[in-house]
Design a protein around this motif. Sequence first.
Motif, PDB file in Angstrom:
ATOM      1  N   LEU A 125     -28.190  45.244   8.896  1.00  0.00           N
ATOM      2  CA  LEU A 125     -27.882  45.537   7.850  1.00  0.00           C
ATOM      3  C   LEU A 125     -26.597  44.921   7.941  1.00  0.00           C
ATOM      4  CD1 LEU A 125     -27.115  44.915   5.154  1.00  0.00           C
ATOM      5  CD2 LEU A 125     -26.740  47.214   4.577  1.00  0.00           C
ATOM      6  N   PHE A 126     -26.158  43.864   7.659  1.00  0.00           N
ATOM      7  CA  PHE A 126     -23.997  43.490   8.039  1.00  0.00           C
ATOM      8  C   PHE A 126     -23.343  43.368   6.686  1.00  0.00           C
ATOM      9  CE2 PHE A 126     -20.876  40.285   8.707  1.00  0.00           C
ATOM     10  CZ  PHE A 126     -19.899  40.703   9.231  1.00  0.00           C
ATOM     11  N   GLN A 127     -22.401  43.684   6.353  1.00  0.00           N
ATOM     12  CA  GLN A 127     -21.925  43.775   5.118  1.00  0.00           C
ATOM     13  C   GLN A 127     -20.612  42.698   4.981  1.00  0.00           C
ATOM     14  OE1 GLN A 127     -23.493  44.056   2.057  1.00  0.00           O
ATOM     15  NE2 GLN A 127     -21.048  43.309   1.073  1.00  0.00           N
ATOM     16  N   LYS A 128     -20.528  41.882   5.001  1.00  0.00           N
ATOM     17  CA  LYS A 128     -18.754  41.209   4.999  1.00  0.00           C
ATOM     18  C   LYS A 128     -17.850  41.493   4.217  1.00  0.00           C
ATOM     19  CE  LYS A 128     -15.927  37.621   6.624  1.00  0.00           C
ATOM     20  NZ  LYS A 128     -16.163  35.905   7.291  1.00  0.00           N
ATOM     21  N   ILE A 129     -18.293  41.882   3.191  1.00  0.00           N
ATOM     22  CA  ILE A 129     -17.381  41.578   2.121  1.00  0.00           C
ATOM     23  C   ILE A 129     -17.442  42.601   0.886  1.00  0.00           C
ATOM     24  CG2 ILE A 129     -15.825  40.156   0.736  1.00  0.00           C
ATOM     25  CD1 ILE A 129     -15.735  38.010   2.246  1.00  0.00           C
ATOM     26  N   GLY A 130     -17.006  43.452   0.064  1.00  0.00           N
ATOM     27  CA  GLY A 130     -17.486  44.326  -0.670  1.00  0.00           C
ATOM     28  C   GLY A 130     -17.995  45.760  -0.835  1.00  0.00           C
ATOM     29  N   HIS A 131     -19.129  45.695  -1.131  1.00  0.00           N
ATOM     30  CA  HIS A 131     -20.201  46.812  -1.031  1.00  0.00           C
ATOM     31  C   HIS A 131     -20.996  45.956  -1.334  1.00  0.00           C
ATOM     32  CE1 HIS A 131     -18.767  48.015  -5.042  1.00  0.00           C
ATOM     33  NE2 HIS A 131     -19.961  48.483  -5.081  1.00  0.00           N
ATOM     34  N   LYS A 132     -21.839  47.298  -0.498  1.00  0.00           N
ATOM     35  CA  LYS A 132     -23.671  47.519  -0.231  1.00  0.00           C
ATOM     36  C   LYS A 132     -24.360  48.494  -1.173  1.00  0.00           C
ATOM     37  CE  LYS A 132     -25.817  43.572   0.481  1.00  0.00           C
ATOM     38  NZ  LYS A 132     -25.614  43.104  -0.535  1.00  0.00           N
ATOM     39  N   ARG A 133     -25.084  49.045  -2.112  1.00  0.00           N
ATOM     40  CA  ARG A 133     -26.343  50.281  -2.405  1.00  0.00           C
ATOM     41  C   ARG A 133     -27.377  50.060  -2.056  1.00  0.00           C
ATOM     42  NH1 ARG A 133     -28.741  52.149  -7.435  1.00  0.00           N
ATOM     43  NH2 ARG A 133     -29.332  54.426  -7.117  1.00  0.00           N
ATOM     44  N   LEU A 134     -27.702  51.058  -0.323  1.00  0.00           N
ATOM     45  CA  LEU A 134     -28.846  50.440   0.638  1.00  0.00           C
ATOM     46  C   LEU A 134     -29.792  52.118   0.000  1.00  0.00           C
ATOM     47  CD1 LEU A 134     -30.337  49.248   2.185  1.00  0.00           C
ATOM     48  CD2 LEU A 134     -29.145  50.614   4.089  1.00  0.00           C
ATOM     49  N   LEU A 135     -30.784  52.169  -0.267  1.00  0.00           N
ATOM     50  CA  LEU A 135     -31.651  53.007  -0.602  1.00  0.00           C
ATOM     51  C   LEU A 135     -32.724  53.196   0.613  1.00  0.00           C
ATOM     52  CD1 LEU A 135     -31.781  53.404  -4.296  1.00  0.00           C
ATOM     53  CD2 LEU A 135     -30.498  54.945  -2.348  1.00  0.00           C
ATOM     54  N   VAL A 136     -33.411  54.115   1.822  1.00  0.00           N
ATOM     55  CA  VAL A 136     -34.034  53.983   2.250  1.00  0.00           C
ATOM     56  C   VAL A 136     -34.930  55.490   1.938  1.00  0.00           C
ATOM     57  CG1 VAL A 136     -34.507  54.484   4.794  1.00  0.00           C
ATOM     58  CG2 VAL A 136     -32.617  53.051   3.830  1.00  0.00           C
ATOM     59  N   PHE A 137     -36.489  54.674   2.114  1.00  0.00           N
ATOM     60  CA  PHE A 137     -36.845  56.056   1.620  1.00  0.00           C
ATOM     61  C   PHE A 137     -37.740  56.812   2.877  1.00  0.00           C
ATOM     62  CE2 PHE A 137     -36.164  53.827  -2.665  1.00  0.00           C
ATOM     63  CZ  PHE A 137     -36.112  54.743  -3.520  1.00  0.00           C
ATOM     64  N   HIS A 138     -38.615  57.739   2.302  1.00  0.00           N
ATOM     65  CA  HIS A 138     -39.277  58.588   3.828  1.00  0.00           C
ATOM     66  C   HIS A 138     -40.728  57.797   4.008  1.00  0.00           C
ATOM     67  CE1 HIS A 138     -41.473  61.576   6.382  1.00  0.00           C
ATOM     68  NE2 HIS A 138     -39.982  61.786   6.637  1.00  0.00           N
ATOM     69  N   PRO A 139     -41.269  57.577   5.181  1.00  0.00           N
ATOM     70  CA  PRO A 139     -42.331  56.842   4.568  1.00  0.00           C
ATOM     71  C   PRO A 139     -43.477  58.006   4.086  1.00  0.00           C
ATOM     72  CG  PRO A 139     -41.193  57.531   6.840  1.00  0.00           C
ATOM     73  CD  PRO A 139     -40.576  58.316   5.965  1.00  0.00           C
ATOM     74  N   ASP A 140     -43.760  59.316   4.134  1.00  0.00           N
ATOM     75  CA  ASP A 140     -44.450  59.854   2.431  1.00  0.00           C
ATOM     76  C   ASP A 140     -44.168  59.855   1.531  1.00  0.00           C
ATOM     77  OD1 ASP A 140     -45.700  60.888   4.898  1.00  0.00           O
ATOM     78  OD2 ASP A 140     -43.642  62.902   4.886  1.00  0.00           O
ATOM     79  N   ASP A 141     -43.094  59.318   0.679  1.00  0.00           N
ATOM     80  CA  ASP A 141     -43.100  58.560  -0.624  1.00  0.00           C
ATOM     81  C   ASP A 141     -43.750  57.689  -0.432  1.00  0.00           C
ATOM     82  OD1 ASP A 141     -41.966  60.884  -1.098  1.00  0.00           O
ATOM     83  OD2 ASP A 141     -40.054  60.335  -0.538  1.00  0.00           O
ATOM     84  N   VAL A 142     -44.630  56.814   0.396  1.00  0.00           N
ATOM     85  CA  VAL A 142     -44.748  55.303  -0.084  1.00  0.00           C
ATOM     86  C   VAL A 142     -45.981  55.549  -1.354  1.00  0.00           C
ATOM     87  CG1 VAL A 142     -47.228  55.819   1.385  1.00  0.00           C
ATOM     88  CG2 VAL A 142     -45.914  53.536   1.187  1.00  0.00           C
ATOM     89  N   ASP A 143     -46.350  56.542  -2.060  1.00  0.00           N
ATOM     90  CA  ASP A 143     -47.398  56.321  -2.823  1.00  0.00           C
ATOM     91  C   ASP A 143     -46.495  56.571  -3.966  1.00  0.00           C
ATOM     92  OD1 ASP A 143     -47.140  59.041  -2.242  1.00  0.00           O
ATOM     93  OD2 ASP A 143     -48.301  59.825  -3.476  1.00  0.00           O
TER      94      ASP A 143
END
Length: 93
Positions: free
Chosen positions: A43-61
């Motif tokens: 992920l490359f964010q040049k300007i501003g900000h970004k909210r990124l959520l990464v979930f654990h694989p166990d939460d797939v369901d």
Amino acid sequence: PGFQLADNPNVICEKEKTFSSVLRIASPKLQLWTHYDVMDNVLFQKIGHKRLLVFHPDDVDALYFHGPTSRVIDLDAALHDERFPLFKRAMKN
């Protein structure tokens, strides 16, 4: 010819192990759908900000996937959406 890796011994990956990747150029306030990616990403964010959520694989369901895309679109609203009762568990992790 398009994009090519340089013949450089300092390149971080082997040409045989490279793959095609999507380049996303987004406008302000864009919200991408909840999805998963099989390959590694950068992920490359040049300007501003970004909210990124990464979930654990166990939460797939708890993410209600149909193929690579989740039925949960708005993550904040989904916390109170009766259609996604398991989603709160994924957000706690």
